[in-house]
Scaffold this active site. Structure first.
Site, PDB file in Angstrom:
ATOM      1  N   GLU A 157       0.798  -1.237   0.000  1.00 18.04           N
ATOM      2  CA  GLU A 157       0.000   0.000   0.000  1.00 18.04           C
ATOM      3  C   GLU A 157       0.827   1.281   0.000  1.00 18.04           C
ATOM      4  O   GLU A 157       0.578   2.193   0.792  1.00 18.04           O
ATOM      5  CB  GLU A 157      -0.960  -0.021   1.202  1.00 18.04           C
ATOM      6  N   ASN A 199       2.052  -5.187  -3.157  1.00 20.24           N
ATOM      7  CA  ASN A 199       0.645  -5.482  -2.876  1.00 20.24           C
ATOM      8  C   ASN A 199      -0.123  -4.194  -2.599  1.00 20.24           C
ATOM      9  O   ASN A 199       0.364  -3.335  -1.857  1.00 20.24           O
ATOM     10  CB  ASN A 199       0.600  -6.397  -1.636  1.00 20.24           C
ATOM     11  N   HIS A 235     -10.628  -6.043  -2.347  1.00 19.55           N
ATOM     12  CA  HIS A 235     -11.691  -5.873  -1.343  1.00 19.55           C
ATOM     13  C   HIS A 235     -12.847  -5.175  -2.049  1.00 19.55           C
ATOM     14  O   HIS A 235     -12.764  -3.996  -2.351  1.00 19.55           O
ATOM     15  CB  HIS A 235     -11.198  -5.006  -0.178  1.00 19.55           C
ATOM     16  N   GLU A 264      -6.274 -10.633  -1.218  1.00 21.42           N
ATOM     17  CA  GLU A 264      -7.091 -10.424  -0.005  1.00 21.42           C
ATOM     18  C   GLU A 264      -8.571 -10.369  -0.351  1.00 21.42           C
ATOM     19  O   GLU A 264      -9.322  -9.540   0.172  1.00 21.42           O
ATOM     20  CB  GLU A 264      -6.674  -9.113   0.685  1.00 21.42           C
ATOM     21  N   ASP A 266     -12.344 -10.296  -0.751  1.00 21.98           N
ATOM     22  CA  ASP A 266     -13.638 -10.404  -0.082  1.00 21.98           C
ATOM     23  C   ASP A 266     -14.619  -9.542  -0.856  1.00 21.98           C
ATOM     24  O   ASP A 266     -14.241  -8.545  -1.465  1.00 21.98           O
ATOM     25  CB  ASP A 266     -13.598 -10.082   1.419  1.00 21.98           C
TER      26      ASP A 266
HETATM   27  O1  G2I Z   1      -7.602  -3.656   6.354  1.00 25.18           O
HETATM   28  C1  G2I Z   1      -7.804  -4.836   5.624  1.00 25.18           C
HETATM   29  C2  G2I Z   1      -6.509  -5.309   5.036  1.00 25.18           C
HETATM   30  C3  G2I Z   1      -6.044  -4.305   3.976  1.00 25.18           C
HETATM   31  N1  G2I Z   1      -4.834  -4.760   3.342  1.00 25.18           N
HETATM   32  C4  G2I Z   1      -3.751  -5.103   4.228  1.00 25.18           C
HETATM   33  C5  G2I Z   1      -4.192  -6.071   5.308  1.00 25.18           C
HETATM   34  O2  G2I Z   1      -3.143  -6.307   6.210  1.00 25.18           O
HETATM   35  C6  G2I Z   1      -5.395  -5.552   6.036  1.00 25.18           C
HETATM   36  O3  G2I Z   1      -5.739  -6.514   7.048  1.00 25.18           O
HETATM   37  C7  G2I Z   1      -6.339  -6.021   8.197  1.00 25.18           C
HETATM   38  C8  G2I Z   1      -6.658  -7.187   9.107  1.00 25.18           C
HETATM   39  O4  G2I Z   1      -7.594  -8.009   8.476  1.00 25.18           O
HETATM   40  C9  G2I Z   1      -7.253  -6.668  10.414  1.00 25.18           C
HETATM   41  O5  G2I Z   1      -7.385  -7.739  11.355  1.00 25.18           O
HETATM   42  O6  G2I Z   1      -5.476  -5.128   8.827  1.00 25.18           O
HETATM   43  C10 G2I Z   1      -6.094  -4.523   9.947  1.00 25.18           C
HETATM   44  C11 G2I Z   1      -5.189  -3.431  10.500  1.00 25.18           C
HETATM   45  O7  G2I Z   1      -4.773  -2.552   9.530  1.00 25.18           O
HETATM   46  C12 G2I Z   1      -6.361  -5.583  11.006  1.00 25.18           C
HETATM   47  O8  G2I Z   1      -7.035  -5.005  12.095  1.00 25.18           O
HETATM   48  C13 G2I Z   1      -6.416  -5.143  13.319  1.00 25.18           C
HETATM   49  C14 G2I Z   1      -7.072  -4.157  14.272  1.00 25.18           C
HETATM   50  O9  G2I Z   1      -6.836  -2.837  13.775  1.00 25.18           O
HETATM   51  C15 G2I Z   1      -6.446  -4.284  15.615  1.00 25.18           C
HETATM   52  O10 G2I Z   1      -7.100  -3.437  16.509  1.00 25.18           O
HETATM   53  C16 G2I Z   1      -6.528  -5.733  16.091  1.00 25.18           C
HETATM   54  O11 G2I Z   1      -5.825  -5.893  17.307  1.00 25.18           O
HETATM   55  O12 G2I Z   1      -6.581  -6.453  13.812  1.00 25.18           O
HETATM   56  C17 G2I Z   1      -5.907  -6.657  15.030  1.00 25.18           C
HETATM   57  C18 G2I Z   1      -5.992  -8.143  15.400  1.00 25.18           C
HETATM   58  O13 G2I Z   1      -7.333  -8.568  15.467  1.00 25.18           O
END
Ligand code: G2I
Length: 441
Positions: A157, A199, A235, A264, A266
């Site tokens: 990103e 990515n 997404h 990724e 969805d």
């Molecule tokens: O935002 C969706 C994705 C966009 N592309 C890059 C990916 O790395 C990203 O993944 C998401 C995860 O699916 C989430 O799970 O990235 C988020 C953060 O940027 C993740 O969220 C985080 C929460 O912000 C935290 O508060 C939490 O502790 O997930 C953590 C674990 O559950």
């Protein structure tokens, strides 16, 4: 910390052969799970995985039945792996990698350098201190997982949204415009066998942002900056639907000489509309020879970062949704490859080798293409240069590790439709072979 994980040669080969068979033991299985159906086209179908859900038996059951590639959802990010500077913590990520190895799944590493999910100490750094910290981080993490990662999202990103085509402003960007190529060169040095990907999101169709990424990849290829693949996060929702030019956009990147991957996926929605969109994504990937696989961003709707949009293939109970069925059917619709080699005639097949080499080692990807008749089994034969040895192979069983080596289909990928193709791969020390032959068996 940071010690390359090396396993003895023969153990590695046997484990891979058994792993391949364990994923899908019979031809009948091949049509009934996402991973096996994708493998029949030479591709993978993967998912993001959260380490703390591996103990949930419904979750792990679906994961191990359906998917042949895993991406740690958060566990390999900078905040998770280096919470204090130069102090590394691999607990969650190691758990996912071990689980994957035990179940014959490959791993996409995500993500080495990203403006988001940085540990506090890195957020507060800038200039040469941050640049050095980034290089150290990439070196340590990629070395820890050396040889165990199919592809790394090296940089995630890095481009701005909207029409500017500019880089996103971030502390990493402010260390100098060359931070991305430095990240890729550092990753290549640490794990030469991993494919190195850029990515991003909102790059799924042609637009100012994807044009900017395209120009960067073109420039990297021209200057020899090591980049092997581009990840399209994909997404999708009502405001950001599957673009009409999705396949064309994947194809133009592939034409630059990189693999493309849906990383990724969805799609918010439900019922037939959602199912149709999931199938469109599969068809777009199957139509692009260098689209090597698709990963969804979670297993059940309730596992999703966008759970409210019910964007995944299984509902909260782990029941298959219409989107699952349409995905499976589209995967089984065949390996539509627009540019197959010349037809070698009925009952025969061809093998083409593409090599990723570095001093002392290589990864070979071999595409097996059926002629005018379907294959029900195949054997690829190649002679390794003297001093070379196979250390690891996937999607095939191997007869030996040196000299003339025969790679026989792994069962689940034995059937290749007329004109269709499938892929196997192997890693080795020394120099890789330039060519291979294929015979129906
Ligand atoms: O935002 C969706 C994705 C966009 N592309 C890059 C990916 O790395 C990203 O993944 C998401 C995860 O699916 C989430 O799970 O990235 C988020 C953060 O940027 C993740 O969220 C985080 C929460 O912000 C935290 O508060 C939490 O502790 O997930 C953590 C674990 O559950």
């Amino acid at each position: 910390m940071g010690k390359p994980a090396r396993i003895p040669l023969l153990t590695a080969v046997v484990a891979v052969a058994l792993g391949g068979v364990a994923v899908a033991a019979t031809a009948a299985d091949a049509a009934t799970t996402l991973g096996a159906s994708a493998a029949a086209t030479g591709r993978y179908y993967g998912t993001a995985v959260a380490a703390n859900k591996l103990s949930d038996s419904t979750y792990a059951g679906i994961l191990d039945r359906e998917f042949d590639m895993v991406t740690p959802e958060n566990e390999m990010k900078w905040d998770a792996t280096e919470p204090a500077q130069n102090s590394f913590s691999y607990g969650g990520a190691d758990q996912i990698v071990s689980h994957a190895r035990a179940h014959g799944q490959r791993v996409r590493g995500h993500a080495l350098a990203w403006h988001s999910q940085q540990p506090g100490w890195a957020q507060n750094l800038g200039g040469t201190a941050l640049r050095s910290a980034m290089v150290n981080h990439i070196t340590q993490v990629a070395t820890h997982y050396r040889g165990q990662i199919y592809a790394w999202d090296v940089v995630n990103e890095a481009f701005a949204d909207g029409g500017s085509g500019a880089r996103r402003d971030s502390n990493l960007q402010r260390t100098g415009n060359d931070w991305i190529e430095v990240a890729f060169r550092t990753a290549r040095a640490a794990d030469p066998a991993a494919k190195l990907c850029y990515n991003d999101y909102n790059t799924d169709g042609q637009n100012a942002k994807s044009n900017a990424v395209y120009a960067m990849v073109q420039d990297f290829k021209a200057r020899g900056v090591p980049i092997d693949c581009v990840g399209f996060q994909s997404h999708f929702n009502a405001a950001s639907p599957v673009p009409g030019d999705y396949q064309a956009n994947l194809q133009r990147f592939a034409a630059l000489g990189v693999d493309v991957q849906i990383t990724e996926l969805d799609i918010e929605g439900s019922g037939q509309a959602q199912a149709d969109n999931y199938a469109r994504v599969v068809r777009a990937c199957l139509a692009v020879t260098r689209c090597t696989g698709i990963s969804v961003w979670g297993i059940r709707d309730t596992d999703s970062w966008r759970a409210g949009g019910t964007p995944l293939l299984f509902d909260g109970n782990g029941t298959k949704k219409p989107a699952y069925t349409s995905t499976l059917n589209a995967l089984n619709g065949g390996a539509a490859t627009p540019s197959t080699p010349a037809d070698p005639g009925p009952g025969a097949c061809t093998a083409s080798v593409s090599l990723n080499s570095w001093p002392g080692g290589f990864v070979a990807t071999v595409r097996v293409t059926a002629g005018g008749a379907a294959l029900t089994g195949w054997t690829v034969t190649t002679t390794l240069p003297s001093g070379a040895a196979v250390t690891n192979a996937w999607n095939a069983r191997i007869s030996s590790t040196t000299g003339t080596v025969r790679f026989t289909d792994a069962g689940y990928n034995a059937s290749v439709p007329a004109g269709g193709s499938t892929e196997l791969g192997f890693q080795g020390t020394g120099s890789g072979p330039a060519s291979a032959t294929c015979a129906a068996s």
